[in-house]
Scaffold this motif. Structure first.
Motif, PDB file in Angstrom:
ATOM      1  N   GLY A   4      62.997 -27.215   7.422  1.00  0.00           N
ATOM      2  CA  GLY A   4      62.399 -26.454   8.346  1.00  0.00           C
ATOM      3  C   GLY A   4      63.068 -25.991   9.605  1.00  0.00           C
ATOM      4  N   ILE A   5      63.264 -24.703  10.001  1.00  0.00           N
ATOM      5  CA  ILE A   5      63.894 -24.296  11.288  1.00  0.00           C
ATOM      6  C   ILE A   5      62.936 -24.122  12.323  1.00  0.00           C
ATOM      7  CG2 ILE A   5      65.394 -22.445  11.992  1.00  0.00           C
ATOM      8  CD1 ILE A   5      66.152 -21.543   9.299  1.00  0.00           C
ATOM      9  N   VAL A   6      63.284 -25.228  13.238  1.00  0.00           N
ATOM     10  CA  VAL A   6      62.092 -25.164  14.561  1.00  0.00           C
ATOM     11  C   VAL A   6      63.085 -24.665  15.678  1.00  0.00           C
ATOM     12  CG1 VAL A   6      60.877 -27.021  13.239  1.00  0.00           C
ATOM     13  CG2 VAL A   6      62.612 -27.313  14.876  1.00  0.00           C
ATOM     14  N   GLY A   7      62.231 -24.644  16.806  1.00  0.00           N
ATOM     15  CA  GLY A   7      62.815 -24.162  18.219  1.00  0.00           C
ATOM     16  C   GLY A   7      61.617 -23.666  18.887  1.00  0.00           C
ATOM     17  N   LEU A   8      62.058 -23.237  20.238  1.00  0.00           N
ATOM     18  CA  LEU A   8      61.464 -22.328  21.126  1.00  0.00           C
ATOM     19  C   LEU A   8      61.320 -20.995  20.724  1.00  0.00           C
ATOM     20  CD1 LEU A   8      62.309 -23.964  24.522  1.00  0.00           C
ATOM     21  CD2 LEU A   8      60.230 -24.152  23.421  1.00  0.00           C
ATOM     22  N   PRO A   9      60.479 -20.193  21.128  1.00  0.00           N
ATOM     23  CA  PRO A   9      60.458 -18.734  20.813  1.00  0.00           C
ATOM     24  C   PRO A   9      61.752 -18.038  21.409  1.00  0.00           C
ATOM     25  CG  PRO A   9      58.342 -19.459  21.669  1.00  0.00           C
ATOM     26  CD  PRO A   9      58.989 -20.344  21.772  1.00  0.00           C
ATOM     27  N   ASN A  10      62.107 -17.026  20.583  1.00  0.00           N
ATOM     28  CA  ASN A  10      63.437 -16.371  20.986  1.00  0.00           C
ATOM     29  C   ASN A  10      64.915 -16.992  21.195  1.00  0.00           C
ATOM     30  OD1 ASN A  10      61.666 -14.199  21.185  1.00  0.00           O
ATOM     31  ND2 ASN A  10      61.457 -13.916  23.264  1.00  0.00           N
ATOM     32  N   VAL A  11      64.962 -18.185  20.426  1.00  0.00           N
ATOM     33  CA  VAL A  11      66.329 -18.986  20.387  1.00  0.00           C
ATOM     34  C   VAL A  11      66.865 -18.390  19.351  1.00  0.00           C
ATOM     35  CG1 VAL A  11      65.312 -21.018  21.793  1.00  0.00           C
ATOM     36  CG2 VAL A  11      65.363 -20.652  19.294  1.00  0.00           C
ATOM     37  N   GLY A  12      66.789 -17.534  18.248  1.00  0.00           N
ATOM     38  CA  GLY A  12      67.478 -17.125  17.175  1.00  0.00           C
ATOM     39  C   GLY A  12      67.351 -18.002  15.996  1.00  0.00           C
TER      40      GLY A  12
END
Length: 364
Positions: A4-12
């Protein structure tokens, strides 16, 4: 084999996913562009398959694969349902490992959900939401175990382990940082903690930093130091550049990488690292019909590996005829490998090695 690719919005995240999979997930300059998880199947780069394909000219070549899931951007409060957080957290719970994308570059044209770039704050935001979710799950698990303890004293050790991990979570530490034995880990088989999943931190850097280690990027260096404390990997990647590279034909891709002084694309490195992160290796089969990489867990014995091809191979296993790929490459042909005494017959207790070229003998 699902990451799963996770992160905050708009980080790429979606840009990286698009580059990885070519699946065309929508990416835009606003939060929650991705709501339902996009899924893509990616081939694991393997030069050994290219070598065997040239040798055998098969009808088809089949690489090992990994499944990537682009999970919508989490925000602070996700564990309490903010930003559709509960739905997104459930998607993370279904993957085997996590690629945590952290933005480590400035660009006034790309908004940040918190108004400014701070990689460590962003990382902490995501990790704390996963930690809060894990704490809630462990609280319920401890409560059930305490009720069961009244009639079953054998659950007592599990309560001690759950509390030890819970205490680490309350200190803001991920569950994977707690040292647990195999027996202790077994208590979590039916309690899948988000922060226990293996992780690679993907530092999304600027185009200027794409060709080498970004030693002058303060945010990246802080991220690298944090990951070292977790025994986790950090991989610098410029998602924008990788997206451009992924759209080039093979001959132009190689030329582009050479011009930039890059030996291997960030995506290829990331895919290989993800494969290794999950404890996976490939054994190979080769012939005129097909050259193929088969995915198994490191430590798998020959009969179980044979079963990956067909259940009859495992049920009627006799032996495995094995050649190490490095030996084939060194001697140049199977005949030469045999002459050198490097062609082996292995039995049921043989533990498969990465790059083994195998022919299984069976009788059903």
């Amino acid at each position: 084999m699902k990451l799963g690719i996770v992160g905050l919005p708009n980080v790429g995240k979606s840009t990286l996913f698009n580059a990885l999979t070519g699946a065309g997930a929508e990416s835009a300059n606003y939060p929650f562009c991705t709501i339902d998880p996009n899924v893509g199947i990616v081939a694991v780069p393997d030069s050994r398959l290219d070598y065997l394909t040239k040798m055998h000219s098969p009808k088809k070549t089949t690489p090992a694969i990994i499944e990537f899931v682009d999970i919508a951007g989490l925000v602070r409060g996700a564990a309490q349902g903010e930003g559709l957080g509960n739905k997104f957290l459930s998607h993370i719970r279904e993957v085997d490992a996590i690629l945590h994308v952290v933005r480590c570059f400035e660009d006034e044209n790309i908004i940040h959900v918190d108004g400014a770039i701070d990689p460590m704050r962003d990382l902490e935001t995501i990790n704390m939401e996963l930690i809060f979710s894990d704490m809630e799950m462990l609280e319920r698990r401890i409560e059930r175990a305490n009720k069961a303890l009244k009639s079953d004293k054998s659950v007592a050790p599990s309560i001690e382990v759950f509390k030890r991990v819970y205490d680490a979570l309350t200190e803001g530490k991920c569950a994977r940082t707690v040292e647990l034995s195999e027996d202790e880990l077994a208590w979590f088989n039916d309690t899948p903690l988000l922060t226990m999943k293996p992780v690679i931190y993907v530092a999304n850097v600027s185009e200027d930093e794409a060709a080498s280690e970004p030693v002058d990027n303060v945010g990246y260096q802080k991220l690298k130091a944090f990951a070292a404390e977790e025994n986790a990997q950090v991989m610098p990647v410029c998602a924008g550049i990788e997206a451009e590279i992924s759209e080039l034909p093979p001959e132009e891709k190689a030329m582009f990488l050479e011009e930039m002084g890059i030996a291997e694309s960030g995506l290829d490195r990331l895919i290989k690292a993800s494969y290794t992160l999950l404890g996976l290796i490939s054994f190979l089969t080769a012939g005129p019909d097909e050259v193929r990489a088969w995915t198994i867990i490191r430590g798998t014995k020959a009969p179980r590996a044979a079963g990956k091809i067909h259940s009859d191979f495992e049920r009627g296993f006799i032996r495995a005829e094995v050649v190490a790929f490095n030996d084939l490459e060194k001697y140049g042909s199977m005949a030469a490998v045999r002459e050198a005494g490097r062609y082996r017959s292995e039995g049921k207790e043989y533990v498969m090695q990465d790059g083994d070229i195998v022919q299984f003998l069976f009788n059903v």
